[in-house]
Write a protein that holds these residues in place. Structure first.
Motif, PDB file in Angstrom:
ATOM      1  N   LYS A 262      46.088  47.153  56.004  1.00  0.00           N
ATOM      2  CA  LYS A 262      44.812  47.264  56.708  1.00  0.00           C
ATOM      3  C   LYS A 262      44.100  48.569  56.382  1.00  0.00           C
ATOM      4  O   LYS A 262      42.906  48.569  56.042  1.00  0.00           O
ATOM      5  N   ASN A 263      44.820  49.713  56.468  1.00  0.00           N
ATOM      6  CA  ASN A 263      44.096  50.964  56.229  1.00  0.00           C
ATOM      7  C   ASN A 263      43.762  51.163  54.753  1.00  0.00           C
ATOM      8  O   ASN A 263      42.772  51.796  54.408  1.00  0.00           O
ATOM      9  N   VAL A 264      44.556  50.571  53.851  1.00  0.00           N
ATOM     10  CA  VAL A 264      44.213  50.635  52.435  1.00  0.00           C
ATOM     11  C   VAL A 264      42.944  49.842  52.166  1.00  0.00           C
ATOM     12  O   VAL A 264      42.052  50.273  51.426  1.00  0.00           O
ATOM     13  N   ARG A 265      42.835  48.680  52.792  1.00  0.00           N
ATOM     14  CA  ARG A 265      41.655  47.832  52.594  1.00  0.00           C
ATOM     15  C   ARG A 265      40.403  48.453  53.211  1.00  0.00           C
ATOM     16  O   ARG A 265      39.292  48.089  52.829  1.00  0.00           O
ATOM     17  N   ASN A 266      40.569  49.354  54.144  1.00  0.00           N
ATOM     18  CA  ASN A 266      39.418  50.013  54.762  1.00  0.00           C
ATOM     19  C   ASN A 266      39.015  51.292  54.037  1.00  0.00           C
ATOM     20  O   ASN A 266      38.055  51.955  54.425  1.00  0.00           O
ATOM     21  N   MET A 267      39.750  51.656  52.999  1.00  0.00           N
ATOM     22  CA  MET A 267      39.434  52.861  52.244  1.00  0.00           C
ATOM     23  C   MET A 267      38.256  52.614  51.303  1.00  0.00           C
ATOM     24  O   MET A 267      38.019  51.491  50.863  1.00  0.00           O
ATOM     25  N   ASN A 268      37.533  53.656  51.002  1.00  0.00           N
ATOM     26  CA  ASN A 268      36.396  53.572  50.087  1.00  0.00           C
ATOM     27  C   ASN A 268      36.913  53.738  48.657  1.00  0.00           C
ATOM     28  O   ASN A 268      36.948  54.840  48.110  1.00  0.00           O
ATOM     29  N   LEU A 269      37.305  52.642  48.047  1.00  0.00           N
ATOM     30  CA  LEU A 269      37.933  52.677  46.738  1.00  0.00           C
ATOM     31  C   LEU A 269      37.023  52.058  45.681  1.00  0.00           C
ATOM     32  O   LEU A 269      36.251  51.144  45.973  1.00  0.00           O
ATOM     33  N   PRO A 270      37.130  52.519  44.446  1.00  0.00           N
ATOM     34  CA  PRO A 270      36.367  51.891  43.358  1.00  0.00           C
ATOM     35  C   PRO A 270      36.997  50.555  42.980  1.00  0.00           C
ATOM     36  O   PRO A 270      38.142  50.261  43.339  1.00  0.00           O
ATOM     37  N   LEU A 271      36.265  49.737  42.259  1.00  0.00           N
ATOM     38  CA  LEU A 271      36.819  48.484  41.766  1.00  0.00           C
ATOM     39  C   LEU A 271      37.892  48.754  40.718  1.00  0.00           C
ATOM     40  O   LEU A 271      37.777  49.687  39.908  1.00  0.00           O
ATOM     41  N   SER A 273      40.128  48.021  37.327  1.00  0.00           N
ATOM     42  CA  SER A 273      39.767  47.633  35.968  1.00  0.00           C
ATOM     43  C   SER A 273      39.868  46.126  35.806  1.00  0.00           C
ATOM     44  O   SER A 273      40.784  45.490  36.322  1.00  0.00           O
ATOM     45  N   ARG A 274      38.906  45.554  35.080  1.00  0.00           N
ATOM     46  CA  ARG A 274      38.979  44.139  34.736  1.00  0.00           C
ATOM     47  C   ARG A 274      39.822  43.919  33.484  1.00  0.00           C
ATOM     48  O   ARG A 274      40.069  42.773  33.104  1.00  0.00           O
ATOM     49  N   SER A 275      40.261  44.982  32.839  1.00  0.00           N
ATOM     50  CA  SER A 275      40.937  44.813  31.553  1.00  0.00           C
ATOM     51  C   SER A 275      42.360  45.362  31.524  1.00  0.00           C
ATOM     52  O   SER A 275      43.240  44.732  30.942  1.00  0.00           O
ATOM     53  N   ASP A 276      42.613  46.524  32.129  1.00  0.00           N
ATOM     54  CA  ASP A 276      43.927  47.155  32.017  1.00  0.00           C
ATOM     55  C   ASP A 276      44.931  46.583  33.008  1.00  0.00           C
ATOM     56  O   ASP A 276      44.560  46.167  34.112  1.00  0.00           O
ATOM     57  N   PRO A 277      46.229  46.575  32.666  1.00  0.00           N
ATOM     58  CA  PRO A 277      47.258  46.143  33.615  1.00  0.00           C
ATOM     59  C   PRO A 277      47.184  46.970  34.892  1.00  0.00           C
ATOM     60  O   PRO A 277      47.032  48.195  34.842  1.00  0.00           O
ATOM     61  N   GLN A 278      47.293  46.315  36.031  1.00  0.00           N
ATOM     62  CA  GLN A 278      47.073  46.984  37.308  1.00  0.00           C
ATOM     63  C   GLN A 278      48.374  47.429  37.957  1.00  0.00           C
ATOM     64  O   GLN A 278      49.265  46.627  38.187  1.00  0.00           O
ATOM     65  N   GLN A 279      48.445  48.700  38.249  1.00  0.00           N
ATOM     66  CA  GLN A 279      49.581  49.243  38.999  1.00  0.00           C
ATOM     67  C   GLN A 279      49.366  48.999  40.488  1.00  0.00           C
ATOM     68  O   GLN A 279      48.223  49.003  40.970  1.00  0.00           O
ATOM     69  N   GLY A 280      50.445  48.754  41.221  1.00  0.00           N
ATOM     70  CA  GLY A 280      50.300  48.490  42.642  1.00  0.00           C
ATOM     71  C   GLY A 280      51.570  48.803  43.409  1.00  0.00           C
ATOM     72  O   GLY A 280      52.576  49.241  42.839  1.00  0.00           O
ATOM     73  N   VAL A 281      51.512  48.577  44.720  1.00  0.00           N
ATOM     74  CA  VAL A 281      52.629  48.874  45.609  1.00  0.00           C
ATOM     75  C   VAL A 281      52.846  47.691  46.549  1.00  0.00           C
ATOM     76  O   VAL A 281      51.881  47.135  47.092  1.00  0.00           O
ATOM     77  N   TYR A 282      54.108  47.309  46.746  1.00  0.00           N
ATOM     78  CA  TYR A 282      54.453  46.311  47.752  1.00  0.00           C
ATOM     79  C   TYR A 282      54.646  47.013  49.097  1.00  0.00           C
ATOM     80  O   TYR A 282      55.683  47.634  49.347  1.00  0.00           O
ATOM     81  N   TRP A 305      51.380  43.055  48.302  1.00  0.00           N
ATOM     82  CA  TRP A 305      51.061  43.937  47.183  1.00  0.00           C
ATOM     83  C   TRP A 305      49.609  44.395  47.278  1.00  0.00           C
ATOM     84  O   TRP A 305      48.708  43.587  47.523  1.00  0.00           O
ATOM     85  N   GLU A 306      49.392  45.692  47.087  1.00  0.00           N
ATOM     86  CA  GLU A 306      48.041  46.255  47.058  1.00  0.00           C
ATOM     87  C   GLU A 306      47.894  47.100  45.796  1.00  0.00           C
ATOM     88  O   GLU A 306      48.791  47.862  45.440  1.00  0.00           O
ATOM     89  N   PRO A 307      46.757  46.970  45.089  1.00  0.00           N
ATOM     90  CA  PRO A 307      46.531  47.776  43.881  1.00  0.00           C
ATOM     91  C   PRO A 307      46.371  49.252  44.236  1.00  0.00           C
ATOM     92  O   PRO A 307      45.739  49.596  45.235  1.00  0.00           O
TER      93      PRO A 307
END
Length: 599
Positions: A262-271, A273-282, A305-307
């Motif tokens: 929830k708090n990650v989704r409420n953060m002001n984050l940029p989009l 990458s549409r091309s590079d492999p995405q790192q994330g956290v479970y 999982w969240e990017p």
């Protein structure tokens, strides 16, 4: 006239001197970080760093002797996060809280935390020492040492690969043993990088982003170079020997705020990458959002999982995304590859159809039953052997890609198609070049062109067939695998060049990547009988190479290996990731890269 400084910079940016640039950037970054931190007694947690991520080209390094790998490894960028270049020396203040930011695993691998180490296990012939940062919470590595040095030395007196460069690389950088390290707590984490330091001493770096209490398991899984041997046509015997006497626990950053979905989704984050492999956290679920409740109901695993450091904008979990395709006409997505591609197709179809049922349960057509492996039908649908035999009557001949019946479903004007292929046949099989069609009113269109013609986007992979048993077309050496991939990559470029003459717009290709694989220890398992070669040491090297190759070609790539690696022991059928958080994450990344709403 250019100044001397400009000339130096120009020389530094040459590919062969790119390492100098990296060193320079690390030094500058370290000075900035040290200066900034020296003026703070205990900096508060920042959920997202506004500091720009610095990308630079990294040379092949210890891979440079592998001429056939150079195209893959050398293209990967270096990501300098807020902790890169910061010294451990003299830091006596409170540990710094993690930031919600991506980081480069190779920089993490090279960090030195030798000032704070303690032995945490001595089991099954190995000593295990954990070293942690004295400055940054959650960062560290395991040092795992085989105690029997005679046995260690003996392992090196054999040929591992017919390619001398790869043989040397394996002995220097991989080592005879393999391990599986997994953290369970407010985050599920299984590091996907490791390296051999020398004489059977191994370093497994880790970086935990979410504060909290963790349990740790460390398993010894293979020995004697079995997981990477390319000259012995045998099943690599595996085991799960615990190297920690009891489940070891540790607290990470107890003074720091915890990240939630929830708090990650409420953060002001940029989009992202549409091309590079995405790192994330479970992240551990807190059930503060509807999506957590829904996903938990599907797979019964309390992780989501969240990017890292960015956000996705097209997950098709709410009405907003679906509105963008309500008037879409004939948008076509093709998914081509092995059974992991099929499960991704299954997941994409499920998300786009707003299904709340576990994957594999909904809308299996008769053609679908024939495409599924019997083991999958038994494990997922609880079908008896008689039911499977009945429903698979007229089973597709898996050896002939031309004759396979594809899945094909249309949802809200979106055509989502799957076609089973093995070794990227659509780009490598001569039969696709032997058959031509004039339906476009032009000559020179191959069956590959005809097959791909309807699609706006295509998700592809070579799958794991190349590492399967010899009876299934496997036992590829790494050299042979990279040759296959380059051959297919060249054909992809030719397909793009021919598209305008059909006429058709260029295809949006997405490389799915290579998923990790469960550790199968049962010598009576059918994979052992097939002499299956799928091990995570082998697959990780192949994954890294393919990622670099397709990055060079400006083809989008997914992070399949890292995303699936934490869940290899939970696989329902000891192969795939049905109904697991890994499948949710793969679908998330695929939909973001497909960027359907932009068409």
């Amino acid at each position: 006239m250019e100044s001397a400084a400009i000339k130096v910079l120009h020389r530094a940016f040459n590919r062969q001197n790119a390492f100098a640039v990296i060193v320079f950037l690390n030094i500058v970054g370290g000075i900035i970080v040290v200066y900034h931190l020296s003026n703070q007694s205990n900096p508060a947690l920042r959920l997202h760093s506004n500091q720009a991520q610095i990308l630079a080209s990294k040379p092949a390094g210890h891979h440079s002797d592998l001429s056939f790998l150079r195209g893959g490894f050398s293209a990967k960028p270096v990501l300098l996060d807020s902790t890169a270049g910061a010294s451990e020396m003299g830091w006596t203040r409170t540990l710094m809280c993690p930031r919600w930011e991506a980081y480069d695993k190779r920089i993490q691998e090279d960090k030195d935390f030798s000032g704070s180490c303690k032995q945490i296990g001595s089991e099954n012939g190995f000593n295990t020492t954990m070293c942690t940062s004295q400055r940054f919470c959650g960062q560290g590595y395991m040092l795992v040492e085989r105690l029997d040095k005679e046995l260690c030395d003996a392992a090196f007196n054999q040929t591992i690969s017919a390619d001398a460069g790869f043989d040397r690389y394996v002995k220097e950088q991989v080592g005879p043993d393999s391990f599986y390290l997994v953290f369970n707590g407010n985050e599920r984490n299984a590091p996907a990088t490791w390296k051999h330091i020398g004489r059977c001493i191994y370093k497994i770096p880790f970086r935990l982003t979410n504060p909290g209490s963790y349990s740790i398991k460390l398993f010894h899984t293979h020995e004697n170079f079995a997981p990477i041997n390319e000259v012995q046509p045998v099943w690599p015997k595996a085991f799960l020997k615990n190297l920690l006497a009891e489940e070891y626990t540790m607290d990470v950053c107890p003074h720091c705020p915890v990240f939630t979905s929830k708090n990650v989704r409420n953060m002001n984050l940029p989009l992202c990458s549409r091309s590079d492999p995405q790192q994330g956290v479970y992240l551990k679920m807190t059930f503060e959002t509807e999506r957590e409740t829904l996903r938990h109901a599907i797979h019964q695993m309390p992780f989501i999982w969240e990017p890292l450091g960015c956000k996705f904008d097209q997950l098709f979990e709410d009405i907003k995304n679906f509105e963008c395709i309500s008037d879409r006409v004939n948008f076509s997505i093709g998914v081509y590859g092995d059974s992991h591609s099929r499960t991704l197709w299954n997941g994409i179809h499920s998300r786009l159809s707003a299904s709340k049922k576990p994957l594999g349960i909904f809308k299996l057509t008769e053609g679908g039953y024939r495409m599924y492996n019997p083991a999958d039908l038994k494990s997922k649908l609880n079908l008896t052997d008689e039911e499977i035999q009945t429903r698979q009557s007229g089973r597709i001949d898996m050896s002939n890609p031309i004759n396979k019946d594809p899945f094909n479903e249309t949802l809200a004007h979106l055509d989502v198609k799957y076609k089973g292929l093995t070794h990227m046949n659509i780009f490598t099989d001569a039969s696709y070049f032997q058959k031509w069609d004039n339906s476009f009113g032009k000559s020179g269109a191959s069956l590959t062109d005809i097959t791909l013609f309807p699609h706006n986007a295509a998700v592809i992979n070579v799958g794991q067939w190349a590492a399967s048993g010899p009876g299934l077309g496997g036992h590829f050496s790494t050299k042979r695998y990279t040759d296959l991939l380059r051959y297919a990559a060249n054909e992809i470029e030719l397909v793009q060049q021919r598209r305008p003459s059909l006429p058709a717009k260029p295809l949006d290709f997405i490389w799915l990547g290579i998923t990790a694989f469960p550790v199968i220890t049962d010598p009576n398992h059918f994979r052992a009988g097939e002499r299956d070669w799928r091990t995570n040491h082998r697959l990780r090297i192949w994954s890294e190479y393919s990622e670099g190759l397709f990055r060079d070609m400006d083809i989008k790539s997914m992070n399949a290996f890292d995303i699936s690696h934490p869940w290899i022991m939970e696989s329902r059928d000891m192969a795939h990731f049905y109904d697991l958080p890994a499948m949710d994450a793969l679908v998330d990344e695929a939909l973001h890269k497909l960027n359907i709403c932009a068409y």
